[in-house]
Structure formats: C-alpha cells, structure tokens
Design an enzyme around this catalytic site. Structure first.
Site, mmCIF file in Angstrom:
data_model
loop_
_atom_site.group_PDB
_atom_site.id
_atom_site.type_symbol
_atom_site.label_atom_id
_atom_site.label_comp_id
_atom_site.label_asym_id
_atom_site.label_seq_id
_atom_site.Cartn_x
_atom_site.Cartn_y
_atom_site.Cartn_z
ATOM 1 N N LYS A 1 0.871 -1.176 0.000
ATOM 2 C CA LYS A 1 0.000 0.000 0.000
ATOM 3 C C LYS A 1 0.900 1.214 0.000
ATOM 4 O O LYS A 1 2.040 1.144 0.485
ATOM 5 C CB LYS A 1 -0.871 0.002 1.257
ATOM 6 C CG LYS A 1 -2.138 0.792 1.104
ATOM 7 C CD LYS A 1 -3.194 -0.036 0.394
ATOM 8 C CE LYS A 1 -4.464 0.749 0.177
ATOM 9 N NZ LYS A 1 -5.523 -0.139 -0.351
ATOM 10 N N GLY B 1 -26.231 1.590 0.219
ATOM 11 C CA GLY B 1 -25.385 2.246 -0.778
ATOM 12 C C GLY B 1 -25.980 2.080 -2.167
ATOM 13 O O GLY B 1 -26.811 1.184 -2.412
ATOM 14 N N GLY C 1 -23.599 3.043 -4.962
ATOM 15 C CA GLY C 1 -22.430 3.474 -5.719
ATOM 16 C C GLY C 1 -21.964 2.345 -6.615
ATOM 17 O O GLY C 1 -22.738 1.464 -7.001
ATOM 18 N N ASN C 2 -20.669 2.339 -6.934
ATOM 19 C CA ASN C 2 -20.141 1.365 -7.883
ATOM 20 C C ASN C 2 -20.446 -0.076 -7.467
ATOM 21 O O ASN C 2 -20.986 -0.855 -8.261
ATOM 22 C CB ASN C 2 -18.635 1.574 -8.041
ATOM 23 C CG ASN C 2 -17.999 0.494 -8.884
ATOM 24 O OD1 ASN C 2 -17.385 -0.420 -8.351
ATOM 25 N ND2 ASN C 2 -18.177 0.555 -10.188
HETATM 26 P P1 NAD Z 1 -18.944 4.719 -4.101
HETATM 27 O O1 NAD Z 1 -18.342 5.979 -3.607
HETATM 28 O O2 NAD Z 1 -19.115 4.478 -5.556
HETATM 29 O O3 NAD Z 1 -20.427 4.556 -3.448
HETATM 30 C C1 NAD Z 1 -20.689 4.678 -2.098
HETATM 31 C C2 NAD Z 1 -22.205 4.653 -1.918
HETATM 32 O O4 NAD Z 1 -22.511 4.627 -0.529
HETATM 33 C C3 NAD Z 1 -22.921 5.874 -2.493
HETATM 34 O O5 NAD Z 1 -24.157 5.468 -3.048
HETATM 35 C C4 NAD Z 1 -23.177 6.734 -1.255
HETATM 36 O O6 NAD Z 1 -24.299 7.589 -1.396
HETATM 37 C C5 NAD Z 1 -23.453 5.643 -0.242
HETATM 38 N N1 NAD Z 1 -23.286 6.045 1.149
HETATM 39 C C6 NAD Z 1 -22.265 6.705 1.737
HETATM 40 N N2 NAD Z 1 -22.495 6.852 3.048
HETATM 41 C C7 NAD Z 1 -23.675 6.256 3.296
HETATM 42 C C8 NAD Z 1 -24.462 6.048 4.454
HETATM 43 N N3 NAD Z 1 -24.071 6.492 5.650
HETATM 44 N N4 NAD Z 1 -25.631 5.384 4.332
HETATM 45 C C9 NAD Z 1 -26.053 4.928 3.132
HETATM 46 N N5 NAD Z 1 -25.357 5.075 2.015
HETATM 47 C C10 NAD Z 1 -24.186 5.729 2.092
HETATM 48 O O7 NAD Z 1 -18.100 3.563 -3.395
HETATM 49 P P2 NAD Z 1 -17.913 2.053 -3.882
HETATM 50 O O8 NAD Z 1 -16.771 1.987 -4.816
HETATM 51 O O9 NAD Z 1 -19.236 1.488 -4.282
HETATM 52 O O10 NAD Z 1 -17.411 1.382 -2.522
HETATM 53 C C11 NAD Z 1 -18.304 1.017 -1.477
HETATM 54 C C12 NAD Z 1 -17.557 0.203 -0.428
HETATM 55 O O11 NAD Z 1 -16.958 -0.935 -1.041
HETATM 56 C C13 NAD Z 1 -16.405 0.913 0.292
HETATM 57 O O12 NAD Z 1 -16.323 0.369 1.607
HETATM 58 C C14 NAD Z 1 -15.185 0.461 -0.493
HETATM 59 O O13 NAD Z 1 -13.996 0.535 0.276
HETATM 60 C C15 NAD Z 1 -15.560 -0.968 -0.785
HETATM 61 N N6 NAD Z 1 -14.847 -1.564 -1.916
HETATM 62 C C16 NAD Z 1 -14.954 -1.045 -3.169
HETATM 63 C C17 NAD Z 1 -14.277 -1.653 -4.225
HETATM 64 C C18 NAD Z 1 -14.423 -1.135 -5.637
HETATM 65 O O14 NAD Z 1 -13.842 -1.781 -6.526
HETATM 66 N N7 NAD Z 1 -15.147 -0.072 -5.890
HETATM 67 C C19 NAD Z 1 -13.479 -2.787 -4.000
HETATM 68 C C20 NAD Z 1 -13.397 -3.317 -2.709
HETATM 69 C C21 NAD Z 1 -14.096 -2.689 -1.683
#
Ligand code: NAD
Length: 418
Positions: free
Chosen positions: A97, A209, A211-212
């Site tokens: 990291k 959530g 998001g992605n």
């Molecule tokens: P993102 O930023 O695309 O989406 C986050 C989502 O969570 C959004 O819809 C946001 O509105 C929502 N959110 C934030 N705070 C909130 C709350 N208190 N209550 C309800 N909704 C809330 O993020 P992502 O890429 O989807 O990642 C989400 C999680 O998955 C994170 O913990 C990240 O570390 C983990 N993760 C992501 C990946 C990846 O490839 N994107 C890989 C491994 C782990």
C-alpha cells in the site's frame, strides 16, 4: 487491529515464532520526501510512503491514497490486509500500500501531476510489473495512474503498462473492472444460497449504498432472479442517508437516471418514480432474506444488530469492514451466514490482476472473458473458505483468514525464508 487479527489466527494455525515475526511486520518500508514547485513558485515538500508487506506469493499489489491524515502506520495495516486479500483470492501477488500526505482538493491538476511524478521517481527501482504494482485508492484516479506510469516508462525508456492498474480502457485498462467488485459479491452470494439450498428466485435483498459496488451487485442479483426491495444512499444536501423502498423490486436503470456520480439518489425524483423514501438506517430492518452492506465501514454495530429481521439468512459484505465485532458475534449466534468483506469484495483486486496480465501480454480480452474468469476465481475462493468453515465449525471470516495466512506462511516456508 491488523496485528491483533493476525496474532489470533497465527495461534489457531500454530505458526512458529519466526513465521509470526516475519508476517506481523512489513518486509520493506519506504518513506520519502517529494519536493514540488507549486503554482505560486514556492517549493512545498510532501511526505510519500510505500510499504511492501509480503511478496512471497508474487509481486506486491496495492493502492496509493492521497489523504491529508495519511500515516505510515495506516499504510502498514492496509498493506498487510492486501497480502491476505490477494492470498484468499488465490492470485499470485503479495500485498503493498502507498500514499502521500496531501489533500488533492487544495492542489491544482499540475501540482497533483508533480506529486505523482515525484512519488514514482523516489521509488522507480522498487516498482514494476515483476516487483510491485500500484493501483488507485482513496482520492486517486485513472489520471494519477497514467502520470505515474508515464514517469516510470520515461525513466526506463520502454513501455511497461503492467506496472500499474486502474488505467482507462484503451490505455491499458481492463473491460469488466467497473462491474468486477459488485458482480464478485453476487458470485459469492449465489454460491452461499446454493450451499444453503435456497433458490435465488425465491429471495429478496436490501442493499446499503448505491455506488459502484451496490449498483452492479443489484443488477446481477436481479438478473439471476432475485428481487431487491430497498437500496440506500447519502444525501449531500441534507447530510444524512435515506433508504428507497419498492416492494416489487427496484429498477436499476430507472434509479440510475436520478442518481449523481457519487451514488447519491435524488429523493424528490425517486418519490415521483414511486419509491418510498425512508430514514437511512431502514435498509437494515427490512424483512428480506439477504443484506448487502455496500457503502462504508462500521454500519452493522452492537447497537443496531437487533433491528435485523429474523428472516435474514445471508449477509454479503460488499463494503470493507461494515460489521463491528459485537455485531459479528450476535449474527453468528443468530445463525446468519456471513460472507466476509475480503472474500466478498475481492472481485476488484482479481480484475486488477487480470488487467496486469493483459497489460503484460499487450493483448486485451473481451468483457465476457474477463467476467467468466472472475466468476471462476470468486467461486473457487468461496468454496475453499466454506469447506474449511464447515469442516472446522468456524465462522466464514475466521476460515478466510486462516486460509489466507496459511497460504502466505507456506510460500515463505517453501522459499526457505522461515
Ligand atoms: P462509491 O463511492 O461508488 O459509493 C458509495 C455509496 O454509498 C454511495 O451510493 C453513497 O451515497 C453511499 N453512502 C455513503 N455513506 C452512506 C451512508 N451512511 N448510508 C447509506 N449510504 C451511504 O463507493 P464504492 O466503490 O461502491 O465502494 C463502497 C464500499 O466498497 C467501500 O467500503 C469500499 O472501500 C468498498 N470496496 C470497493 C471496491 C471497488 O472496486 N469499488 C473494491 C473493494 C471494496
């Protein structure tokens, strides 16, 4: 936390003292200065880090974060978790990291470019496709990765796209990366339901959530027959979260049309589309079979775990660290099948590995090819963990840690390090 988790698994595995000492700490740490001539003509010195926790199973892999509160200690812990994550996914990579103490909100694009180029100049001898492969993380993007790659290639005088992942498609990126984490969550969920003898089409789910990770998890789960009745998101304007419920199933495309690029759903427009808008924590209390926390850490706690419906049979952790330890214990007592984060959300790192392989070959696969290989990797990782959990009568989380640490310890032994 990372070390105490490790200590407890090391005891269960009865690891010898030498192996414990080796794996409890990173193999290598780099901490350095990055001087940057700022737009106002003055020089500002940023602190940069790279920690390579272990590379017994292959070159190191892990993100670079830009954060004003970044510390070497945080980077150490994150590098150790990367080692276990690559090992549980059974990809031939170790853990690393990196980071820079800075706040990109206060830096111009030119200044950010100089931070990236300065970071790689300090580390060029210790990075590369066969040494250590960085990726994006908090507040770093595909653009930052391309600047880092460009500087690295300028130093070596050749094209080495396998040096870094998270690149845009067409510039060495992989198709399927956007879908990978959410789809990976559903591949493991499908296997869990199969093992429990539950048909996907008879199940309902609620997701935290949008998001992605959540968007692609909801899409694939519904494609294979499940029904998502509730999703939630953060409302930037109101500084709170809301849950959006549609009992006969949410429509991803329809919701995406009223969602911003940060995954925030417009509550007024969702209401017009027939969604009930509820307080944010209602996602957790829905009478569904499956919960998918896919927003952020520490969301299911000792305080709210009692609100989870007795109907819930499976929790698939899309986010990192969404379940606090007290809640973990309560869920185990309630016989809820939990797919732990570093297994459930490993799809992202598996696809990064595929990106690296494609970049090294300079031959890029079709999306179906990427996603098919992802399914194979995720399914076999799930089966290995659930087999051990059943055989030893331990939790899926403990089983996943035991397999990951055991694989790394074995590689160190096989190499004659310990
Ligand atoms: P993102 O930023 O695309 O989406 C986050 C989502 O969570 C959004 O819809 C946001 O509105 C929502 N959110 C934030 N705070 C909130 C709350 N208190 N209550 C309800 N909704 C809330 O993020 P992502 O890429 O989807 O990642 C989400 C999680 O998955 C994170 O913990 C990240 O570390 C983990 N993760 C992501 C990946 C990846 O490839 N994107 C890989 C491994 C782990």
């Amino acid at each position: 936390m990372a070390q105490s988790q490790f200590d407890s698994v090391a005891r269960s595995l009865e690891l010898d003292e030498g192996t414990r000492q080796l794996l409890r700490h990173p193999l290598r740490e780099f901490s350095f200065a990055i001087p940057v001539r700022m737009d106002d003509g003055k020089v500002q010195v940023f602190r940069g880090f790279r920690v390579q926790h272990n590379d017994a199973r292959g070159p190191c892999k892990g993100g670079i974060r830009f954060h004003p509160l970044e510390t070497l200690d945080t980077v150490r812990a994150l590098s150790m978790w990367m080692t276990w994550k690559c090992a549980i996914a059974d990809i031939p990579l170790g853990g690393a990291k990196g980071g820079v103490v800075c706040d990109p909100h206060n830096l111009s694009m030119r200044e950010q470019e100089l931070v990236c180029r300065g970071w790689v100049r300090q580390l060029a001898k210790n990075l590369g496709p066969t040494v250590d492969i960085p990726a994006p993380d908090v507040m770093t993007s595909a653009q930052h990765m391309l600047w880092i790659l460009d500087e690295f290639e300028a130093i070596y005088g050749e094209r080495l796209p396998g040096t870094i992942t998270g690149k845009p498609v067409g510039m060495g990126g992989s198709l399927g990366r956007t879908e990978a984490t959410g789809f990976g969550v559903v591949f493991t969920l499908r296997e869990a339901l199969n093992q429990l003898g539950i048909r996907v089409k008879d199940t309902t789910a609620s997701v935290q959530g949008f998001g992605n990770v959540a968007q692609y998890a909801v899409r694939l789960y519904q494609q294979i027959g499940g029904t998502v009745t509730c999703v939630s998101s953060w409302d930037q304007q109101d500084q709170t979260s809301y849950a959006f419920r549609k009992r006969d199933g949410v429509d991803v495309d329809q919701l995406l049309a009223v969602t911003d690029r940060f995954g925030g759903i417009d509550k007024g427009r969702a209401k017009e589309l027939g969604y009930e808008v509820l307080p944010g924590d209602e996602w957790l209390a829905q009478p569904v079979d499956i919960l998918i926390p896919a927003a952020m850490e520490n969301q299911i706690t000792g305080d709210n775990v009692g609100r989870i419906s007795t109907q819930v049979k499976v929790i698939a952790e899309g986010a990192n660290g969404p379940t606090a330890p007290e809640a973990d214990a309560a869920l185990a007592r309630a016989n809820v099948f939990l797919i732990p984060d570093f297994l459930a959300n490993a799809g992202g790192v598996v696809c990064s590995y595929f990106e690296q392989v494609q970049s090294n070959m300079n031959y890029f696969w079709a999306k179906d090819d990427v996603l098919g290989r992802l399914d194979l990797k995720m399914t076999s990782a799930f089966v290995a963990v659930s087999d051990l959990a059943t055989r030893r009568k331990i939790s899926m989380r403990d089983a996943a840690y035991m397999i990951a640490i055991d694989r790394v310890a074995k590689a160190c032994r096989d190499r004659g390090w310990v």
